[in-house]
Write a protein that holds these residues in place. Structure first.
Motif, mmCIF file in Angstrom:
data_model
loop_
_atom_site.group_PDB
_atom_site.id
_atom_site.type_symbol
_atom_site.label_atom_id
_atom_site.label_comp_id
_atom_site.label_asym_id
_atom_site.label_seq_id
_atom_site.Cartn_x
_atom_site.Cartn_y
_atom_site.Cartn_z
ATOM 1 N N GLY A 169 34.363 43.996 41.457
ATOM 2 C CA GLY A 169 35.599 44.781 41.525
ATOM 3 C C GLY A 169 35.592 45.906 40.513
ATOM 4 N N ASP A 170 36.659 46.000 39.736
ATOM 5 C CA ASP A 170 36.759 46.990 38.664
ATOM 6 C C ASP A 170 36.485 46.293 37.336
ATOM 7 N N THR B 293 39.138 47.364 42.953
ATOM 8 C CA THR B 293 39.517 46.014 42.534
ATOM 9 C C THR B 293 39.983 45.188 43.741
ATOM 10 N N ALA B 294 39.857 43.860 43.616
ATOM 11 C CA ALA B 294 40.075 42.963 44.762
ATOM 12 C C ALA B 294 41.446 43.158 45.409
ATOM 13 N N TYR C 232 45.159 36.978 40.761
ATOM 14 C CA TYR C 232 43.713 36.823 40.599
ATOM 15 C C TYR C 232 43.431 35.409 40.094
HETATM 16 N N1 SAH Z 1 37.172 42.512 38.099
HETATM 17 C C1 SAH Z 1 37.503 41.855 39.344
HETATM 18 C C2 SAH Z 1 38.365 40.618 39.123
HETATM 19 C C3 SAH Z 1 37.680 39.521 38.343
HETATM 20 S S1 SAH Z 1 38.629 38.053 38.303
HETATM 21 C C4 SAH Z 1 38.207 42.852 40.265
HETATM 22 O O1 SAH Z 1 38.592 43.933 39.805
HETATM 23 O O2 SAH Z 1 38.382 42.542 41.451
HETATM 24 C C5 SAH Z 1 37.922 37.167 39.697
HETATM 25 C C6 SAH Z 1 38.964 37.081 40.817
HETATM 26 O O3 SAH Z 1 38.988 38.313 41.548
HETATM 27 C C7 SAH Z 1 38.696 36.015 41.858
HETATM 28 O O4 SAH Z 1 39.132 34.727 41.449
HETATM 29 C C8 SAH Z 1 39.527 36.545 43.009
HETATM 30 O O5 SAH Z 1 40.903 36.299 42.776
HETATM 31 C C9 SAH Z 1 39.321 38.056 42.898
HETATM 32 N N2 SAH Z 1 38.232 38.561 43.750
HETATM 33 C C10 SAH Z 1 37.088 39.131 43.353
HETATM 34 N N3 SAH Z 1 36.343 39.519 44.428
HETATM 35 C C11 SAH Z 1 37.058 39.211 45.526
HETATM 36 C C12 SAH Z 1 36.856 39.375 46.948
HETATM 37 N N4 SAH Z 1 35.752 39.955 47.436
HETATM 38 N N5 SAH Z 1 37.819 38.930 47.794
HETATM 39 C C13 SAH Z 1 38.952 38.371 47.321
HETATM 40 N N6 SAH Z 1 39.192 38.184 45.981
HETATM 41 C C14 SAH Z 1 38.271 38.594 45.113
#
Ligand code: SAH
Length: 254
Positions: A81-82, A115-116, A164
């Motif tokens: 994600g970010d 981000t997710a 999250y």
């Molecule tokens: N830095 C990441 C978040 C890290 S915390 C971002 O910006 O997305 C990890 C959490 O992110 C997971 O428990 C879930 O809630 C979410 N997440 C990350 N990748 C995902 C995906 N492809 N689909 C759905 N949720 C996701």
């Protein structure tokens, strides 16, 4: 050549959601640091060395990468994600604050990613169309009662809430408790969206309501969006419903 540390967001899914800046930062690195499964998403390039580590070793990983960059290497640390959202960028900043003075003169760049919550929101419509907030449900780094107070405040203030880290084997009951809490403050029909592994081949998206939301739908790869009292669901024949939060708060004309 002087060293550089790039903290790179890979986006939530496959390479389609990797920005060009992130791709260039990865290509320029001599050394890659990160949680093993995230590193596995980065295509291998000749001459690059990889340093995978466990998910819980953020500060050790940040320190190792900072040392490596201050020795003159081009280093990238990757996050899903970010990197600034519940991820490595804050860990790197904390180590720079606590570490030797020399780290403050290093070339450090944070490369943003999708981000997710944005990926999940895009799959269902526009649930983040009005005011929203994001919470991590993990009580590894904060006490559970603080999470409860933040859930109460966020739902009470009318924010859409992105959750999250909703569930893990070590935290089996917390999501159920969070839904119970939210049910006390939100109408039973409030939309709840579960997006799992969004952007990957095993993606699943479930749209339900807060009275029916089942914690068993979530795991570590799931992001949950809980609507506000204003979030609406538009039924469409033969297609998944569109969930959106109107641009104007109730009682405010655009
Ligand atoms: N830095 C990441 C978040 C890290 S915390 C971002 O910006 O997305 C990890 C959490 O992110 C997971 O428990 C879930 O809630 C979410 N997440 C990350 N990748 C995902 C995906 N492809 N689909 C759905 N949720 C996701």
């Amino acid at each position: 050549m002087s060293g550089r540390l790039a903290v790179v967001g890979l986006g939530p899914g496959d390479a389609r959601w990797l920005t060009q800046e992130a791709d260039a930062a990865l290509a320029a690195a001599d050394a890659l640091y990160g949680y093993g499964p995230y590193l596995d998403r980065v295509p291998s390039r000749p001459g690059q060395v990889r340093y995978p580590s466990d998910n819980r070793e953020e500060s050790a990983r940040a320190t190792a990468a900072l040392r490596h960059a201050s020795d003159g290497a081009q280093v990238a640390i990757v996050s899903g994600g970010d990197p600034g959202v519940f991820a490595m960028a804050a860990a790197v900043c904390a180590e720079i604050e606590a570490g030797p003075q020399a780290w403050r003169t290093l070339d450090v760049v944070i490369v943003p990613g999708v981000t997710a919550m944005l990926a999940v929101a895009a799959r269902v419509g526009a649930p983040l169309g009005h005011d929203f907030c994001a919470l991590s449900l993990s009580d590894n780094l904060k006490p559970w009662d603080l999470i409860e107070r933040r859930l109460d405040a966020a739902a009470g203030a009318g924010f859409v809430i992105a959750l999250y880290n909703p569930m893990s084997r070590a935290r089996p009951w917390q999501l159920d408790a969070a839904f119970d809490r939210l049910r006390q403050r939100l109408p039973a029909s409030t939309p709840v969206m579960f997006g799992r592994a969004v952007g990957r081949s095993n993606e699943t998206v479930v749209v339900t309501t807060i009275d029916r939301a089942d914690p068993a739908t979530a795991d570590m790869a799931t992001l949950i969006i809980v609507g506000s009292a204003e979030t609406r669901t538009v039924a469409r024949p033969g297609r998944a419903p569109l969930v959106y939060t109107p641009r104007a708060a109730q009682g405010v004309s655009a």
